[in-house]
Scaffold this motif. Structure first.
Motif, PDB file in Angstrom:
ATOM      1  N   MET A  93       5.082   7.018   2.826  1.00 51.03           N
ATOM      2  CA  MET A  93       5.949   6.019   3.433  1.00 51.03           C
ATOM      3  C   MET A  93       7.329   6.545   3.054  1.00 51.03           C
ATOM      4  O   MET A  93       7.740   6.481   1.886  1.00 51.03           O
ATOM      5  N   CYS A 101       4.929   9.447  -2.134  1.00 46.84           N
ATOM      6  CA  CYS A 101       4.459   8.511  -1.127  1.00 46.84           C
ATOM      7  C   CYS A 101       4.932   8.997   0.234  1.00 46.84           C
ATOM      8  O   CYS A 101       6.082   9.412   0.400  1.00 46.84           O
ATOM      9  N   HIS A 141       9.874   4.955   0.896  1.00 44.42           N
ATOM     10  CA  HIS A 141       9.480   4.794  -0.507  1.00 44.42           C
ATOM     11  C   HIS A 141       9.807   6.069  -1.285  1.00 44.42           C
ATOM     12  O   HIS A 141      10.319   6.010  -2.405  1.00 44.42           O
ATOM     13  N   PRO A 165       0.840  -1.204   0.000  1.00 46.76           N
ATOM     14  CA  PRO A 165       0.000   0.000   0.000  1.00 46.76           C
ATOM     15  C   PRO A 165       0.873   1.252   0.000  1.00 46.76           C
ATOM     16  O   PRO A 165       2.015   1.210   0.480  1.00 46.76           O
ATOM     17  N   HIS A 166       0.362   2.342  -0.518  1.00 43.23           N
ATOM     18  CA  HIS A 166       1.090   3.614  -0.524  1.00 43.23           C
ATOM     19  C   HIS A 166       0.162   4.745  -0.103  1.00 43.23           C
ATOM     20  O   HIS A 166      -0.993   4.787  -0.526  1.00 43.23           O
ATOM     21  N   MET A 214       9.707   7.075  -5.080  1.00 43.47           N
ATOM     22  CA  MET A 214       8.289   7.437  -5.244  1.00 43.47           C
ATOM     23  C   MET A 214       8.032   8.914  -5.012  1.00 43.47           C
ATOM     24  O   MET A 214       7.369   9.298  -4.037  1.00 43.47           O
TER      25      MET A 214
HETATM   26 CU    CU Z   1       4.843   4.008  -0.718  1.00 43.82          CU
END
Ligand code: CU
Ligand code: C2O
Length: 436
Positions: free
Chosen positions: A421, A419, A424, A369-370, A429
């Protein structure tokens, strides 16, 4: 007892709560090394953790400003590294957005930078480092930023509740694997200890409280359950809901916020669900009784303004997320890519006219998931019928899933889309959009 993954997941000890932050609005934020007692309860004996914080504490001070007022803060970087501050969720003037290489130069160690901006929307926001954020935020460089309504709702008390996790060794110090490829390529660097940090330790029975939950974790999605309060969700990512919602389990991706208003029935307990059962995040105790509890219904907060779209037809674009472990081939040159490109392209991914309405299909072709965050403007999540739902600045897209959002790009400038996260984003990302 070791702070192993096993004891982390098995822990049921309630955290002792000793918030150590100031509540006043602050005119300077000095980013520096701090030593703080992160581990609580059964882990207390492990002692304090060397962290980063603002003005001597992590989380940093709660900044409070009235809607429409200017917040002026001198950022003093004394971290020993380059840094900057991003004011997450504020529809801010571009030059104050805090993104090194896009909206400003990184602030060198020992130097200051003056941030000054108007906060146009009331709500629950936060500030955090935007330099090596996957390390600096993990080490503690963040705090809450509260923009108060001109006519605030009628509550007895207004409590910020930070949710975070920490990845610590048995010496209670950070495990120095911030750049670890395993974390980058999987779900991100998860902590092995988690708790809530409420801005006050107790409430009275019968108090009407506003809880402002902020997930400041680098990577962890918290499915949060709250016991002891009879209330409603009134805002997501700072933006009021037109119709208040039942509380239930709150799925909070990194950087997301949820505001709940409710009446205290017993001590307020926070937990989140794991495969191994519920993990206790701590509580807000009950001390005393409110002699005159409210019995009015909980009504929606006053809405924030929505920008007027220009007359261009709605434009449709797709953001394709690829890469990561078990992700298959992609054409980026790092772990992750957005539309085939890893990391910030020299040219913006999209150029849009001011006021343009753009429907973005966020397509997650990865096994994780992002939580996708757009700087500088909020957007509407669209439901399956294509109708506008919650207004947010960060949206969770499930592994192999898809989410459509609609954004009116009203705010001129260069805006990052990435993202949240943070590992990431560190490994590909991220991209940007230019609004002219
Ligand atoms: Cu992510
Ligand atoms: Cu809260 Cu670019 O991030």
């Amino acid at each position: 007892m070791s702070i192993s993954r096993r004891s982390f997941l098995a822990s049921t000890a309630a955290a002792a709560l000793t918030p150590n932050w100031g509540l006043a609005s602050t005119r300077r934020l000095r980013a520096e090394q701090v030593v703080t007692q992160i581990l609580k309860g059964e882990f207390l004996e492990y002692g304090p953790t060397k962290s980063l914080g603002f003005n001597g504490s992590t989380p940093g001070p709660i900044l409070r400003v009235r809607q429409g007022d200017e917040l002026a803060v001198t950022f003093e970087n004394r971290t020993g590294q380059e840094s900057s501050i991003h004011w997450h969720g504020i529809q801010i003037a571009n030059g104050m957005d805090g993104v090194p290489g896009l909206t400003q130069k990184a602030v060198p160690d020992g130097k200051d930078f003056k941030y000054a901006f108007v906060a146009p929307d009331a709500g629950t926001f936060w500030y955090h480092s935007h330099s090596r954020s996957w390390e600096q935020v993990a080490r503690g460089l963040y705090g809450a930023l509260i923009v108060e309504e001109i006519n605030p709702p009628d509550v007895d008390t207004d409590i910020v509740v930070i949710l975070d996790d920490w990845r610590l060794g048995e010496d209670a110090q950070f495990i120095e694997d911030f750049d670890g490829m395993f974390h980058f390529s999987h779900g991100g660097r998860m902590g092995n200890y988690a708790k809530v940090i409420p801005s006050q330790p107790s409430v009275r029975l019968g108090d009407r409280v506003r809880l402002r939950l902020i997930n400041t974790a680098n990577a962890r999605i918290f499915p949060v359950d709250i016991k002891g309060i009879d209330g409603k969700v009134v805002a997501l990512d700072g933006m009021p809901l037109a119709i208040v919602q039942d509380v239930g389990t709150l799925t909070m991706a990194p950087a997301q916020r949820v505001d709940v208003i409710g009446d205290v029935k017993k001590s307020i307990e926070f937990s989140f669900r794991t495969n191994q059962g519920d993990y206790d995040l701590g509580d807000i105790a009950v001390a005393g009784t409110n002699p005159s509890p409210r019995n009015s219904a909980i009504s929606p907060l006053p809405p924030n303004k929505v920008a007027k779209p220009n007359s261009d037809p709605v434009r449709h674009e797709t953001l394709l997320m690829q890469g990561g472990a078990m992700g298959g081939q992609h054409s980026g040159n790092d772990v992750w890519s957005l539309n085939g490109t890893s990391n910030m392209p020299g040219e913006p991914w999209l150029k849009v006219n001011r006021g343009a309405s753009v429907q973005l299909s966020l397509v997650n072709d990865t096994s994780f998931p992002h939580g996708i965050h757009l700087h500088g403007q909020h957007f509407f999540e669209l439901n399956e019928n294509g109708e506008t739902a919650a207004r947010r600045d960060t949206t969770l897209v499930d592994a192999r899933g898809k989410k459509d959002i609609l954004c009116i790009f009203h705010n001129p400038g260069k805006w990052m889309l990435h993202c949240h996260m943070l590992g990431h984003a560190a490994s590909g990302m991220k991209t940007w959009i230019e609004v002219t």
